[in-house]
Design a protein around this motif. Structure first.
Motif, mmCIF file in Angstrom:
data_model
loop_
_atom_site.group_PDB
_atom_site.id
_atom_site.type_symbol
_atom_site.label_atom_id
_atom_site.label_comp_id
_atom_site.label_asym_id
_atom_site.label_seq_id
_atom_site.Cartn_x
_atom_site.Cartn_y
_atom_site.Cartn_z
ATOM 1 N N ASP A 193 123.112 127.394 121.623
ATOM 2 C CA ASP A 193 123.218 127.969 122.962
ATOM 3 C C ASP A 193 124.182 129.148 122.936
ATOM 4 N N THR A 210 115.801 135.901 121.572
ATOM 5 C CA THR A 210 115.435 135.071 122.723
ATOM 6 C C THR A 210 114.566 135.848 123.698
ATOM 7 N N LYS A 215 115.506 132.286 128.674
ATOM 8 C CA LYS A 215 115.469 130.863 128.323
ATOM 9 C C LYS A 215 114.587 130.085 129.298
ATOM 10 N N LEU A 271 114.169 128.156 120.952
ATOM 11 C CA LEU A 271 115.038 127.225 121.678
ATOM 12 C C LEU A 271 115.913 126.403 120.742
#
Length: 950
Positions: free
Chosen positions: A566, A535, A575, A562
């Motif tokens: 999560d 990420t 993010k 993305l």
């Protein structure tokens, strides 16, 4: 008589040889030597034979059959081979002083040498007798020297000036070939001749001195022969060539230094993959052959570049045709670039054309095969394959240096010393250090070049492929990939919109890391990296892609990052960056749907939770751009207000200036031109007061905003509007190409309003070119629609209507609606011109209803004016006049003087010049203008008033 430095001409009486001369050239047939202005000029064997035949029969037409028989005796050769070598020969000779080629093509008959030729003898180039210094110590003269002609001359001059030269370069670069060719060219200039020692077969360094003593014909005594060797050399004038010194470099260095200091008449030429680093040595770093540029077109002559010229000669020798298509020429150029212009690599790969097609070669050299392909059986073992050449170097370095080389192979291109230290020197492997890195440079395994005031390093592609194999075999590939990914993350992490971020200087300052970013992302998403690293890495890399206008690539990687699950323990700031990057890229590369808008709002919510005011403002900036282009004017005002609040809390001068601009744009598009100008001017003044503001601060251009040109035109300041439009059109007006294209769109609108169709066409061409090149699909559609408007303005109505009817629905689907009002006007005017009045009125009604549903708009007065003219043509004169009065009233309230002038002009035209009230209104409105009198609307209004008063 000879000169003492051993490099002057010899004048001793010896048998003479024939000499042919023309222009600056001399040919010595028996020695197979061609000179230009006294310097040797290398030709291939076939080319030399062809030249000798043609010059010997100067003035005659020599048939193609005679030339083939003379240059290829006993062989059946296709005529294309002859044409190829004649072309190479013409290129080597150039043109005569009259500007004509030396060799003329006589159609259907053959070739003729057309320059005057002199015949004679030369004592300085005669064939040696038995009393001349022996040359049997020299390897045969290379048959083909390509791209090294200038090097031979430079090397001779350097030897004359300094006596001791080391030819340094990586394996396969051509050191031995150049040294041999130079030795042949220079052998007549030394009284005691040349001795050539191939040290490649030696394994014991102690044998170096013995090898030289033996080459000089000395009886080697028991013990150290060095004293007797120095005595023997002290009074000699000769050239000693030590070839392939790298594996016995210490012994050669000691011996060469002794000779240099104790034998002043002896010149030394050594070849090595590293310098000797002793007194007197001058290093001649041998560069790769010249490669064609990346921008090579299909029509470019491959013979202009030495790498592709060598490739083609080898390819023809392997039986290939010398005639290539444009696509094949590009393929050859690409292959030579992949091989870094290394002669050995080019020869080995080109020789495979007897077994593989060119397109197969292009694909195969990416892998292991190019390292394994073998060349001439008679070549030294270290030159029989690329792998063997690299094995030779690899075995000569220490274990720690091998580890370092393997780790460096993770860099896909040039890298800095900081990168090398981070990835390789701090790999955790014992003994690996920066000293080892310096040794790899010294041993020609890592090349360096200055760039923008600092050194950049790289591995040649073949060396990188070899080291990558070694890295995989060692089991350390994953560790190297991890260190490289972490290095890229750290190198890209600073952002200029952060306090303490990069210094000002533009968006391209980190472009050098693009290839590294791509490689690091590919590794991180291959399953080896943890979620948090992926990420964070994707966030900084997508930011780089935005800076470099690589929006398709940005959207793809951001979406991929993305899409993962999560992670509550992940990096929320990363993010936020990914959501910003995805929304920004998607907005300009595909239809602006809910995904794009949702990404911005999700990122804004997360930035608010983090208390990250900078990213809140950046996301609001993108939402503002989204609602501007989708013509959602109420939301535009809301976002501008939110941005103002964030700027106030941040107390950042740049954010405060930009917030003024956002509010000004919203006011401009909702129709309050006077207040819009005040806010836009406040934004411009705020930016001007901030010195050295990075151009990408808050990801928005600074200074005059692109919508200032349309705002100024509406206010009745056409000349100022055109001035800004011209600035928006300048190359590099904005490093963000998306915003640059947006500026060109608004410049095009101003040019259409002012009636400058030439400038409008230039803007359309610019917009279309950039949109095609960078994949800005929605903007490409706008360029098509603008071209339709241009066609209608120039009278090609049918073509213009066709383009607009195709482009406008796509613009609406793309939600690119800011410009759709003006383009709808162009369409309905075109329909009316074709007699399709009912269809034109229906289209205009639909547009006005759609605009009204979203509140006040900057273009409503013009929409009403155009509908009034359509109604008048359909016979509804009363309704038309009522609509014109409404347009004039709204334009007055909006401070849109230019709309007011247009509506007043239409009212006079429709009511006739007898309407004194309408004429008085037009005269009064015209009098309010202080500039722009040569623009279309003001000229039209002036003509109406002049006709009425005449």
């Amino acid at each position: 008589m000879t000169t003492r430095n051993g490099l002057g001409p010899t004048m001793d009486a010896e048998p003479v040889s024939e000499e042919l001369s023309f222009g600056p050239f001399r040919i010595f047939p028996r020695a197979r030597l061609l000179e230009r202005d006294g310097a040797p000029l290398s030709l291939g064997s076939r080319a030399f034979d062809l030249l000798h035949i043609l010059v010997s029969r100067a003035g005659e037409v020599v048939s193609k059959g005679e030339l083939i028989a003379g240059a290829w005796p006993g062989l059946t050769v296709d005529e294309t081979n002859l044409r190829f070598h004649i072309t190479q020969l013409r290129r080597a000779l150039g043109e005569s002083r009259d500007g004509e080629p030396y060799i003329a093509n006589v159609t259907g008959r053959g070739y003729s040498f057309v320059a005057p030729v002199g015949r004679g003898v030369s004592p300085s180039k005669q064939v040696q007798s038995s009393e001349t210094p022996p040359s049997s110590h020299l390897p045969p003269r290379p048959l083909r020297i390509i791209g090294r002609e200038a090097d031979i001359v430079a090397l001779a001059e350097l030897l004359a000036a300094r006596r001791f030269v080391t030819l340094r370069g990586p394996g396969g670069i051509g050191k031995t070939t150049l040294a041999t060719a130079s030795a042949h060219a220079l052998r007549g200039r030394f009284t005691d001749g040349v001795r050539f020692l191939d040290l490649g077969s030696l394994r014991d360094p102690q044998h170096v001195v013995i090898a030289l003593a033996s080459a000089l014909g000395m009886l080697v005594p028991v013990g150290d022969p060095s004293p007797r060797l120095m005595d023997s050399l002290r009074d000699r004038e000769m050239l000693l060539v030590f070839d392939s010194c790298e594996h016995v470099v210490d012994a050669v260095a000691r011996l060469a230094e002794q000779i240099y200091q104790q034998a002043p008449g002896v010149s030394l030429l050594t070849t090595s993959r590293e310098s000797l680093e002793v007194a007197g040595e001058v290093v001649f770093a041998l560069a790769p052959l010249e490669n064609p540029p990346e921008s090579l077109s299909g029509e470019t002559d491959l013979g202009k570049y030495s790498s592709t010229r060598l490739f083609m000669e080898c390819a023809v020798a392997a039986g290939c045709s010398p005639s290539l298509s444009g696509a094949e020429s590009e393929m050859v150029a690409r292959i030579c670039r992949k091989l870094d212009g290394v002669p050995l690599a080019i020869e080995l790969v080109a020789s495979r054309l007897s077994a593989h097609a060119l397109i197969e070669i292009d694909e195969l050299i990416e892998g292991r095969l190019r390292l394994a392909w073998r060349g001439r059986r008679t070549a030294p073992l270290r030159h029989q394959s690329l792998s063997a050449a690299l094995d030779w170097s690899y075995e000569l370095i220490s274990p720690a240096e091998r580890i370092l080389l393997e780790y460096l192979s993770v860099f896909p291109g040039p890298f800095t010393i900081e990168g090398a230290v981070a990835v390789a020197c701090e790999s955790g492997e014992p003994g690996v250090s920066t000293d080892g890195f310096e040794q790899l440079i010294a041993k020609s395994l890592v090349s360096s070049r200055p760039e923008a005031g600092r050194l950049r390093f790289r591995l040649l592609d073949t060396t990188r492929a070899y080291a990558t194999e070694k890295l995989a075999a060692s089991g350390s590939a994953n560790a190297a990939g991890l260190r490289h990914a972490r290095y890229v993350l750290q190198a890209l992490r600073p952002r200029s919109y952060e306090p303490g971020g990069e210094s000002p200087g533009g968006w391209n300052c980190r472009a050098e890391l693009l290839s590294d970013a791509r490689v690091a992302l590919a590794w991180a998403f291959s399953g080896e990296a943890d979620r948090e690293l992926r990420t964070s890495l994707a966030a900084v890399c997508t930011r780089l892609f935005v800076e470099l206008n690589l929006l398709e690539e940005c959207r793809g990687w951001a979406a991929r990052a993305l899409a993962g699950p999560d992670d509550a323990d992940g990096d929320p700031a990363a993010k936020v960056e990914l959501l910003w990057a995805f929304g920004h890229a998607a907005m300009f590369t595909e239809r602006t749907g809910q995904e794009c808008e949702a990404a911005f709002w999700q990122g804004l919510k997360l930035a608010q939770q983090l208390g990250d005011l900078q990213n809140q403002f950046r996301l609001l900036s993108r939402l503002h751009a989204l609602y501007r282009r989708t013509d959602q004017r109420k939301l535009l005002l809301q976002v501008a207000s939110l941005a103002q609040g964030v700027a106030d809390r941040a107390a950042d001068p740049a954010a405060l200036a930009r917030a003024h601009t956002f509010v000004g744009i919203a006011l401009h598009l909702t129709g309050d031109q006077r207040l819009a100008r005040e806010r836009l001017q406040a934004g411009e003044d705020g930016d001007a007061a901030i010195p050295n503001l990075p151009v990408d601060h808050f990801a928005s251009p600074r200074g005059t905003h692109i919508l200032s040109c349309t705002n100024l035109w509406l206010l009745g300041l056409p000349d100022q509007a055109v001035g800004i439009a011209e600035r928006l059109m300048r190359p590099n007006a904005n490093p963000d190409l998306v915003m640059y294209c947006a500026g060109v769109c608004y410049a095009a609108r101003v040019y259409r309003w002012t009636g400058d169709l030439g400038a409008l066409e230039a803007a359309i061409d610019l917009l279309e070119g950039y949109s095609r090149k960078h994949g800005f699909g929605p903007m490409l559609t706008v360029s098509f629609a603008l071209r339709g408007e241009l066609h209608i303005a120039r009278g090609d109505v049918e073509e213009g209507v066709k383009l607009l009817q195709s482009a406008l629905p796509r613009m609406i689907a793309d939600r690119f609606e800011t410009h759709s009002g003006a383009l709808t006007i162009a369409l309905v005017q075109g329909l009316a011109a074709l007699g399709r009045l009912e269809e034109a009125l229906a289209s205009m009604d639909a547009r006005i209803d759609a605009v009204a549903a979203r509140g006040d708009s900057w273009d409503t007065p013009e929409l009403l004016r155009v509908r009034a003219e359509l109604r008048s043509r359909s016979g509804d004169h009363s309704g038309a006049d009522h609509e014109l009065l409404a347009a004039m009233d709204l334009a007055e309230r909006q401070s849109a003087l230019s709309w007011l002038l247009r509506a007043a002009s239409s009212r006079v035209r429709l009511s006739g010049s007898g309407d004194g009230v309408a004429l008085a209104q037009l005269r009064e409105i015209h009098g309010r203008f202080s500039e722009g009198f040569d623009t279309a609307d003001l000229r039209a209004a002036r003509d109406i008033l002049q006709r009425a008063s005449s």
